[in-house]
Design an enzyme around this catalytic site. Sequence first.
Site, PDB file in Angstrom:
ATOM      1  CB  CYS A  91      -0.705  -3.826  -2.276  1.00 56.02           C
ATOM      2  SG  CYS A  91       0.480  -2.643  -2.964  1.00 56.02           S
ATOM      3  CD  GLU A  92       5.140  -2.223   2.170  1.00 52.03           C
ATOM      4  OE1 GLU A  92       6.204  -1.736   1.791  1.00 52.03           O
ATOM      5  OE2 GLU A  92       5.039  -2.915   3.202  1.00 52.03           O
ATOM      6  CG  HIS A  93       3.714  -0.100  -2.735  1.00 51.97           C
ATOM      7  ND1 HIS A  93       4.207  -1.047  -3.611  1.00 51.97           N
ATOM      8  CD2 HIS A  93       4.693   0.114  -1.818  1.00 51.97           C
ATOM      9  CE1 HIS A  93       5.437  -1.382  -3.245  1.00 51.97           C
ATOM     10  NE2 HIS A  93       5.752  -0.702  -2.171  1.00 51.97           N
ATOM     11  CG  HIS A  94      -1.460   1.482  -4.674  1.00 46.38           C
ATOM     12  ND1 HIS A  94      -0.519   0.629  -5.228  1.00 46.38           N
ATOM     13  CD2 HIS A  94      -1.246   2.702  -5.243  1.00 46.38           C
ATOM     14  CE1 HIS A  94       0.228   1.289  -6.094  1.00 46.38           C
ATOM     15  NE2 HIS A  94      -0.196   2.540  -6.133  1.00 46.38           N
ATOM     16  CD  GLN A 132       3.176 -12.353  -5.340  1.00 46.76           C
ATOM     17  OE1 GLN A 132       2.302 -11.622  -5.789  1.00 46.76           O
ATOM     18  NE2 GLN A 132       3.577 -13.441  -5.976  1.00 46.76           N
ATOM     19  CG  HIS A 160      -0.606  -7.826  -6.820  1.00 45.98           C
ATOM     20  ND1 HIS A 160       0.048  -7.409  -5.683  1.00 45.98           N
ATOM     21  CD2 HIS A 160      -0.088  -9.040  -7.122  1.00 45.98           C
ATOM     22  CE1 HIS A 160       0.931  -8.328  -5.314  1.00 45.98           C
ATOM     23  NE2 HIS A 160       0.866  -9.328  -6.175  1.00 45.98           N
ATOM     24  CB  CYS A 162      -2.501  -1.969  -6.648  1.00 43.90           C
ATOM     25  SG  CYS A 162      -1.178  -3.182  -6.699  1.00 43.90           S
TER      26      CYS A 162
END
Length: 203
Positions: A91-94, A132, A160, A162
């Site tokens: 996941c590119e956010h976390h 995703q 996920h 996260c």
Amino acid sequence: MEQTENYRREEIYDAERIEKLSYHYREILALLGEDPEREGLLKTPERVAKAMAFITKGYAQDPVQIITSAIFREEYKQMVLVKDIELFSLCEHHLMPFVGKAHVAYIPNGYITGLSKIARVVECYARRLQVQERLTVQIRDCIQRALNPIGVAVVIEASHMCMQMRGVEKLGSATTTSAFTGVFLKDTRTREEFLTLISNRYR
């Protein structure tokens, strides 16, 4: 194609790149309150650097070329489905993993590709920093562009970390995304056939 892949594998583990990544991971360990010089962590920065280089190796690959390296003329106009393709992504956010399965189908328009190439396209896009939703669309668009089929269908089901290890901490939660083109978008019966084939009772 094989020579190109070998070159890119070497590029992934380029010594200078790994050294720079290792330096920054060593700094991160110190900022987290750890001692990067203690025995158990001495080689951790390099290990993490190599792991991250592998996990993001999709940046060094061309997914369209993966498909076009094995295209064959075939007058088959029924659904081709490759389901339960395991995927692992970040996941590119976390920068936390999400893990799941992709189900990919297309209806040829005079040309087919090797079945393993479909799985490799999923792998290529998954081995990048992702969300995703975008991953689903990228797989769809790649197959549509490379083969120009009558239609493409992609469904991804993933869990996920996260959501499960931080934030709302909801264990067992899963996310489903879908993307369609052509006949899968326009013809309800064709779309329903695809969805039925990937449903739990057929696994």
